[in-house]
Design a protein around this motif. Structure first.
Motif: not given
Lengths: 222, 149
Positions: B16, B45-48, B75, B79-81, B83-84, B87
Motif C-alpha cells: 500500500c 491501498c490494500t483495500g484496492k 489505514c 478500513e481498507g487493510n 477488508r484486505a 479477502r
C-alpha cells in the motif's frame, strides 16, 4: 430479491469434471446484488476452477458471460453464440435462471453454480435474511407488515408459542421472535386490536404444496 | 514437484502507498538487504487489491504473494487493510481447496517506519515458498479463456 450462496469450488469442479469446454454464465440481477453470481463472482470462481483443473492435468477452456437477467428469454438469447461453442453451461443464476437456460438450450447440459436460498433483504453489508416464502396469499396486512408464515419457525398465526425466550425464538436463540416483532409493530402503529381477531387456518392451496404455480394475466397478454 | 537446481521463487509484494511501500522505500534508503525474488506492486491501498488480482497472479504462475498494508487502525482510508485481511483469508481458503496451498499468500500489517519488519516479512514469505517449491501451476498446461476478467 432472490438470495443465493456460491457452491464450494470443489463441487463446481466436480459438476463439470466430464467437460473440457464450459460456459460460465453470471446473472446481473438478484444474485449480483447478493454477491453470489454476478460478473465478479463468476470471475473468481473461474480462476479457481481453471487452476484446479490445470493442477489435475485436465485444462479447462472456460468462457464467461454475464447477462442482465437469466430468467428472461429476451436476455438468454444473447448466449446463443457462446453456448454453441461450449460442451456445457454452468449458470450462476437462481434456480429459475438455471432452468430457463436449460429450456432455451435443450441439447446442452446446464449445471447450477449457486445454491438458491430464499426471498430476502440485505440487513447490512453481506448479511441477508429471509422475509417471504411466496405463499401466494399475502397476510401481511393483518400482522403489521411482519410475516409469521416466513419468520415464525412454527408458522403460528394467532400469537406466539410458549417457547419464545423474552424476544427471541426457541428454535434459534439468535433469531428474533416474529410474534414479538408483530406485537411491537402493531403497538407502534396503533393497531393492537388486530390481535383480537382470530386468524382462520391458512389456505395453503395457493402455495407450492400443490405443485408449480402459473400466473396468467389476460390484460397484459398480446 | 521437485524443483530444478536453478529454481528461485517468484514473489509479488502488493504494497500500500501509505505504509508498506514507504517501509520498502525506507528499507532501500537504509541499504537493508532482502531477497531479489520479490517484485513490488505499488497499490493505493490494500483495500484496492481485488481478489481477482491475486488469483490472476497465481494463475499466471507466481509462486507466492505478500500483501502488505498499514497497521490495523492506521489505514489512510480507515478500513481498507481490514477488508484486505478478509479477502486474503478467503483466497487462502480457495488456494487450500484447489491444491495450491494457502501458505503461499501472506498478509502483513506494518507502518511506514517498520523497514526491518518489511525485510523480515519478505524473508519469511521467500523462505516459506522456497520450502513449498514451485507453484503446482508451473508444470501444467495453460489454456486460453474468453470473457471478463
Amino acid at each position: 430479491m432472490i438470495v443465493a450462496s456460491p457452491k464450494p469450488i470443489t463441487e463446481l469442479k466436480n459438476l463439470i469434471a466430464r467437460h473440457g469446454k464450459v460456459l460460465f454464465v453470471g446473472c446481473g440481477t438478484c444474485v449480483t446484488v447478493c454477491l453470489a453470481g454476478g460478473e465478479r463472482e463468476v470471475g473468481i470462481a473461474s480462476y479457481a476452477v481453471r487452476m484446479a483443473r490445470r493442477i489435475e492435468g485436465q485444462p479447462l477452456e472456460l468462457t464467461q458471460v454475464t447477462i442482465e437477467r437469466q430468467c428472461e428469454n429476451e436476455f438468454i438469447k444473447d448466449l446463443a453464440e457462446p453456448a454453441a461453442k461450449a460442451e456445457a453451461i454452468v449458470s450462476f443464476g437462481c434456480g429459475a435462471g438455471v432452468q430457463a437456460i436449460a429450456e432455451r438450450f435443450p441439447t446442452k447440459p446446464v449445471y447450477p453454480g449457486l445454491n438458491t436460498q430464499f426471498l430476502g433483504i440485505l440487513e447490512e453489508q453481506a448479511i441477508w435474511t429471509e422475509k417471504c416464502m411466496g405463499c401466494g396469499d399475502c397476510m401481511l396486512a393483518e400482522f403489521g407488515g411482519i410475516c409469521p408464515v416466513t419468520r415464525c419457525a412454527k408458522r403460528m398465526l394467532n400469537g406466539p408459542c410458549g417457547g419464545s425466550t423474552e424476544t427471541h425464538c426457541e428454535v434459534d436463540a439468535g433469531r428474533p421472535c416474529a410474534w414479538q416483532l408483530i406485537f411491537t409493530r402493531l403497538k407502534g402503529i396503533g393497531q393492537l386490536d388486530r390481535l383480537d381477531d382470530i386468524v382462520p387456518p391458512k389456505d395453503w392451496s395457493t402455495a407450492w404444496h400443490s405443485g408449480t404455480r402459473k400466473i396468467v394475466r389476460q390484460e397484459h397478454r398480446v | 514437484m521437485i524443483p530444478s537446481p536453478n529454481w528461485e521463487p517468484r514473489i509479488i509484494a502488493f504494497c500500500c502507498n501509505y505504509c508498506a511501500y514507504a517501509a520498502a522505500d525506507l528499507a532501500g534508503s537504509k541499504r537493508m538487504q532482502y531477497p531479489v525474488n520479490v517484485r513490488i506492486v505499488h497499490s493505493p491501498c490494500t483495500g484496492k487489491i481485488e481478489m481477482e488480482h491475486i488469483l490472476e497472479a497465481f494463475e499466471k504462475g507466481i509462486d507466492g504473494i505478500l500483501v502488505a498494508g498499514c497497521l490495523e487502525g492506521g489505514c489512510h482510508f480507515l478500513e481498507g487493510n481490514l477488508r484486505a485481511r478478509k479477502r486474503t483469508d478467503r483466497i487462502r481458503e480457495i488456494l487450500d481447496e484447489i491444491g495450491i496451498g494457502g501458505e503461499r499468500l501472506l498478509m502483513v500489517n506494518l507502518s511506514a517506519a517498520m523497514a526491518p519488519t518489511f525485510v523480515e516479512r519478505v524473508n519469511q514469505i521467500v523462505e516459506t515458498v522456497r520450502a513449498l517449491g514451485p507453484s503446482p501451476l508451473h508444470s501444467s498446461k495453460q489454456t486460453e479463456s474468453v470473457g471478463q476478467p
